[in-house]
Design a protein around this motif. Sequence first.
Motif, mmCIF file in Angstrom:
data_model
loop_
_atom_site.group_PDB
_atom_site.id
_atom_site.type_symbol
_atom_site.label_atom_id
_atom_site.label_comp_id
_atom_site.label_asym_id
_atom_site.label_seq_id
_atom_site.Cartn_x
_atom_site.Cartn_y
_atom_site.Cartn_z
ATOM 1 N N ARG A 120 2.746 7.757 2.411
ATOM 2 C CA ARG A 120 1.995 8.462 3.462
ATOM 3 C C ARG A 120 0.529 8.044 3.476
ATOM 4 O O ARG A 120 -0.298 8.695 4.104
ATOM 5 C CB ARG A 120 2.122 9.971 3.293
ATOM 6 N N THR A 121 0.216 6.969 2.770
ATOM 7 C CA THR A 121 -1.143 6.425 2.780
ATOM 8 C C THR A 121 -1.108 5.013 3.347
ATOM 9 O O THR A 121 -0.077 4.322 3.293
ATOM 10 C CB THR A 121 -1.730 6.382 1.361
ATOM 11 N N PHE A 122 -2.235 4.580 3.890
ATOM 12 C CA PHE A 122 -2.308 3.243 4.484
ATOM 13 C C PHE A 122 -2.035 2.167 3.442
ATOM 14 O O PHE A 122 -1.257 1.231 3.672
ATOM 15 C CB PHE A 122 -3.680 3.031 5.119
ATOM 16 N N TRP A 123 -2.674 2.310 2.254
ATOM 17 C CA TRP A 123 -2.510 1.269 1.243
ATOM 18 C C TRP A 123 -1.103 1.290 0.661
ATOM 19 O O TRP A 123 -0.585 0.256 0.224
ATOM 20 C CB TRP A 123 -3.566 1.407 0.156
ATOM 21 N N GLU B 179 1.010 -0.598 3.163
ATOM 22 C CA GLU B 179 0.654 -2.020 3.068
ATOM 23 C C GLU B 179 1.231 -2.651 1.806
ATOM 24 O O GLU B 179 1.699 -3.800 1.832
ATOM 25 C CB GLU B 179 -0.867 -2.152 3.083
ATOM 26 N N HIS B 180 1.217 -1.902 0.705
ATOM 27 C CA HIS B 180 1.760 -2.411 -0.554
ATOM 28 C C HIS B 180 3.250 -2.726 -0.415
ATOM 29 O O HIS B 180 3.717 -3.790 -0.863
ATOM 30 C CB HIS B 180 1.534 -1.386 -1.664
ATOM 31 N N VAL B 181 4.007 -1.823 0.189
ATOM 32 C CA VAL B 181 5.448 -2.037 0.352
ATOM 33 C C VAL B 181 5.711 -3.216 1.284
ATOM 34 O O VAL B 181 6.564 -4.063 1.020
ATOM 35 C CB VAL B 181 6.127 -0.758 0.879
ATOM 36 N N GLN B 182 4.962 -3.288 2.390
ATOM 37 C CA GLN B 182 5.207 -4.338 3.382
ATOM 38 C C GLN B 182 4.822 -5.724 2.875
ATOM 39 O O GLN B 182 5.468 -6.715 3.235
ATOM 40 C CB GLN B 182 4.439 -4.032 4.666
ATOM 41 N N THR B 183 3.788 -5.819 2.041
ATOM 42 C CA THR B 183 3.318 -7.135 1.597
ATOM 43 C C THR B 183 3.962 -7.593 0.288
ATOM 44 O O THR B 183 4.133 -8.799 0.076
ATOM 45 C CB THR B 183 1.789 -7.132 1.432
ATOM 46 N N ARG B 184 4.314 -6.657 -0.591
ATOM 47 C CA ARG B 184 4.842 -7.030 -1.901
ATOM 48 C C ARG B 184 6.330 -6.775 -2.066
ATOM 49 O O ARG B 184 6.912 -7.192 -3.068
ATOM 50 C CB ARG B 184 4.073 -6.282 -2.995
ATOM 51 N N MET B 185 6.928 -6.080 -1.127
ATOM 52 C CA MET B 185 8.367 -5.804 -1.199
ATOM 53 C C MET B 185 8.998 -6.137 0.147
ATOM 54 O O MET B 185 9.677 -5.314 0.762
ATOM 55 C CB MET B 185 8.620 -4.334 -1.559
ATOM 56 N N LYS C 193 5.050 -3.410 13.168
ATOM 57 C CA LYS C 193 3.947 -2.471 13.002
ATOM 58 C C LYS C 193 4.419 -1.063 13.354
ATOM 59 O O LYS C 193 5.297 -0.874 14.202
ATOM 60 C CB LYS C 193 2.763 -2.870 13.884
ATOM 61 N N PHE C 194 3.809 -0.086 12.693
ATOM 62 C CA PHE C 194 4.224 1.303 12.872
ATOM 63 C C PHE C 194 2.991 2.150 13.153
ATOM 64 O O PHE C 194 1.914 1.935 12.596
ATOM 65 C CB PHE C 194 4.952 1.792 11.624
ATOM 66 N N ARG C 195 3.172 3.148 14.015
ATOM 67 C CA ARG C 195 2.050 3.966 14.462
ATOM 68 C C ARG C 195 1.570 4.947 13.394
ATOM 69 O O ARG C 195 0.401 5.300 13.349
ATOM 70 C CB ARG C 195 2.435 4.725 15.735
ATOM 71 N N ASN C 196 2.484 5.382 12.549
ATOM 72 C CA ASN C 196 2.105 6.352 11.528
ATOM 73 C C ASN C 196 3.062 6.241 10.343
ATOM 74 O O ASN C 196 4.046 5.491 10.384
ATOM 75 C CB ASN C 196 2.107 7.775 12.091
ATOM 76 N N ALA C 197 2.753 7.005 9.298
ATOM 77 C CA ALA C 197 3.545 6.930 8.069
ATOM 78 C C ALA C 197 4.964 7.427 8.273
ATOM 79 O O ALA C 197 5.910 6.865 7.724
ATOM 80 C CB ALA C 197 2.851 7.741 6.972
#
Length: 289
Positions: A130-133, A136-142, A150-154
Motif C-alpha cells: 500500500r506504499t509507492f516504494w 515499485e519494489h515488487v514491479q522492478t525486483r519481482m 501502470k496502476f492508479r492506486n495500491a
Amino acid sequence: GFLTAGPFFVLLSNLPINEETTLPILEPYLIMVNLLAVPVMASAVDRIPWDKKPVRWLTYAVMAVLTAAYFPRESRRDELAAYDYGKNMVRSMPPGASLFDPDYTTSFVLSYFQTAHGWRPDIAQLMTLRTFWGVEHVQTRMTERSPSGKFRNATEFINALLVYHFQTGRPLFADHPSKFPEGMPSFAAGILTQAGNFPGMEVYLSKQRIFNLYTERSSVDTNGTEFFARHLLSRMSAAYNNAGIALQNSGDLVSAEKFMRQALAREIGLAQAWNNLGVNRYLSGDYSG
C-alpha cells in the motif's frame, strides 16, 4: 530528543497501561532514548582524567555496577519460538511460492533465514503493497510475479497481483486468513493459509501432513513467555484449530477432534478450540461432553 523520543512520546501515545500490547509497542521508543544518550555518554567518558588512578578505578566501579544492574537476569538462548516458526513456515510452502502481506514478525524471521542462512531464496515476500516504494519494489525486483502496466492506486495493483498469481498458478500464501481480501477463496495449509479453491478433502488432508514435519520446542505460556514469542507460538495452536474446523465441516468428526485437542495441548486457554470441541461432541451425539 530525550523528551520527544522517550517519556513524552509515552504520554502522547495514550495507550492503556494494563494492556499486554502496550509495552511491546513502546519498547522501541524507550530504546531510542538510550541511543540518543550514547553521544552524551561518549563525550563524558572522553573528559574523564584517566591519568588519575582513583578516578580511573572509580569509573571502572561505576561501569561494573551499571552493567550488573542492567544485564539480563536470565538467558534467552532457549527461546526458540521464532526460529521454529520460521522453519515450519518455509516447510509449508512449495518452491516458487509467494507470501502475501506478511506481518513484520513473520517477515523478519523469513528475511533472517534467507539472508543469514541462504534458505529458500525462492520465496518472495509481497509486502508494504500500500506504499509507492512497496509497489515499485515488487514491479522492478519481482517481475516474474508481478503484473505489468501502470496502476492508479495500491488497491488496483493488489487486485491485479492476486489475479496474476491465480492465472499463472504460482502458489500464494498468507500468514493469516484475514490477509486475503474478503470473498477470496483460501484454505488452511499447515500454519499458513493458501489462496485458491478448496482442493478436495483428500488433497487437503495430504497438505495437513506437514504438521508431522514441524519442529516445536516451546509451548505457549501466558504468564512467562515474551509477548512476540507468545504471538508466534499461538499461531501453531490456531493452525490445528483451523484444520479441525475444516475436518468438522467435511463430516470427519473423529479427525476433527484430534486436531482440536492438539490445539488445546499447545494452548490450553484457546477459547475457540474449546467451543469447536463442544460443537464437535454435539455433532457426534455426545451431549454429556
